[in-house]
Design an enzyme around this catalytic site. Structure first.
Site, short mmCIF file in Angstrom:
data_model
loop_
_atom_site.label_atom_id
_atom_site.label_comp_id
_atom_site.label_asym_id
_atom_site.label_seq_id
_atom_site.Cartn_x
_atom_site.Cartn_y
_atom_site.Cartn_z
N CYS A 73 0.84 -1.19 0.00
CA CYS A 73 0.00 0.00 0.00
C CYS A 73 0.88 1.26 0.00
O CYS A 73 1.54 1.54 -0.99
CB CYS A 73 -0.98 -0.05 1.17
SG CYS A 73 -2.40 1.06 0.98
N GLU B 146 -0.79 -8.91 4.97
CA GLU B 146 -0.67 -9.07 6.44
C GLU B 146 -2.02 -9.06 7.12
O GLU B 146 -2.12 -9.45 8.29
CB GLU B 146 0.24 -7.97 7.01
CG GLU B 146 -0.37 -6.60 7.17
CD GLU B 146 -0.44 -5.78 5.88
OE1 GLU B 146 -0.84 -4.60 5.98
OE2 GLU B 146 -0.09 -6.30 4.80
N HIS C 208 -3.27 -5.80 1.09
CA HIS C 208 -2.59 -6.02 2.36
C HIS C 208 -2.53 -7.51 2.72
O HIS C 208 -3.44 -8.01 3.41
CB HIS C 208 -3.34 -5.28 3.48
CG HIS C 208 -3.19 -3.80 3.45
ND1 HIS C 208 -2.24 -3.14 4.18
CD2 HIS C 208 -3.89 -2.85 2.78
CE1 HIS C 208 -2.35 -1.82 3.97
NE2 HIS C 208 -3.34 -1.63 3.12
#
Length: 231
Positions: free
Chosen positions: A94, A204, A202
């Site tokens: 990002c 994660e 994302h």
């Protein structure tokens, strides 16, 4: 190398305005084990012996000038650029992707989303290549689900650059359906040496069932597997 107790070492860079740095550190610790160093953007150098450098999401410097433009000129970035040149894997997610393009580590730019709207939802991606340490654990063309949260994630590059990315198999991920206006539905790209990955989604945020899925975990597992193969 790699794995809990086996010497894996990563650094997560925090810029003023980063808000996903802890999420990134937790994901790396949970999947790769080892030691995760939290590095401030104003530091002059990175720890030695790193297996991964991660630039997390957020709004560094409040997205002033352009998203990632000021962070790309933070003191630590000179060492990040040098480490990337030595072959250390660098992951930018990002805002981290925006920083990597502004720093010249990746081609193209991330501009305002089509429709000028902030997009925050789970999206479907297709895996563009498995020929990298970040994507080797997926299947080419595999459809996965990863969250996005961005206002300036519209990938732009000139036609020659886009054609080069296609020809060199450097498009890591594509959106399975239109999300933000990105050219050729690009969601993530690799550098020429294939050790730097920038992506808007994302991973994660999708590493365990409690988050709604584990499609992001495979990216971190791929990094760890690549180190073990190389060792």
């Amino acid at each position: 190398m790699g794995g809990p107790g086996n010497g894996f070492a990563a650094a997560v860079i925090t810029f003023p305005g980063s808000n996903c740095d802890r999420d990134m550190a937790v994901a790396i610790e949970q999947i790769c084990g080892g030691t995760v160093h939290r590095v401030w953007h104003g530091d002059a150098s990175l720890p030695e012996g790193l297996d991964l450098i991660a630039l997390p999401g957020g709004f560094s410097y409040g997205d002033y000038l352009r998203s990632g433009a000021m962070a790309a000129r933070s003191p630590i970035m000179q060492d990040v650029i040098a480490a990337a040149g030595r072959g250390v894997p660098v992951l930018g997610v990002c805002n981290g992707f925006q920083v990597l393009t502004e720093a010249g580590l990746l081609p193209g730019a991330l501009v305002r989303n089509a429709g000028i709207r902030f997009v925050c939802r789970e999206v479907a991606l297709t895996v563009g290549t498995t020929q990298s340490q970040f994507t080797s654990g997926y299947l080419r063309g595999q459809r996965i689900s990863i969250p996005v949260a961005h206002h300036d994630g519209n990938y732009f590059a000139d036609a020659a650059t886009l054609d080069q990315l296609e020809a060199e198999d450097r498009i890591a991920f594509r959106y399975a359906e239109p999300v933000n206006g990105s050219q050729r539905d690009i969601a993530g790209v690799l550098n020429g040496a294939r050790n730097v990955l920038g992506m808007m989604p994302h991973p994660e945020r999708m590493i365990e069932a409690a988050q709604g899925g584990t499609d992001g975990a495979r990216l971190f597992e791929s990094i760890l597997h690549g180190l073990n193969v190389a060792a």
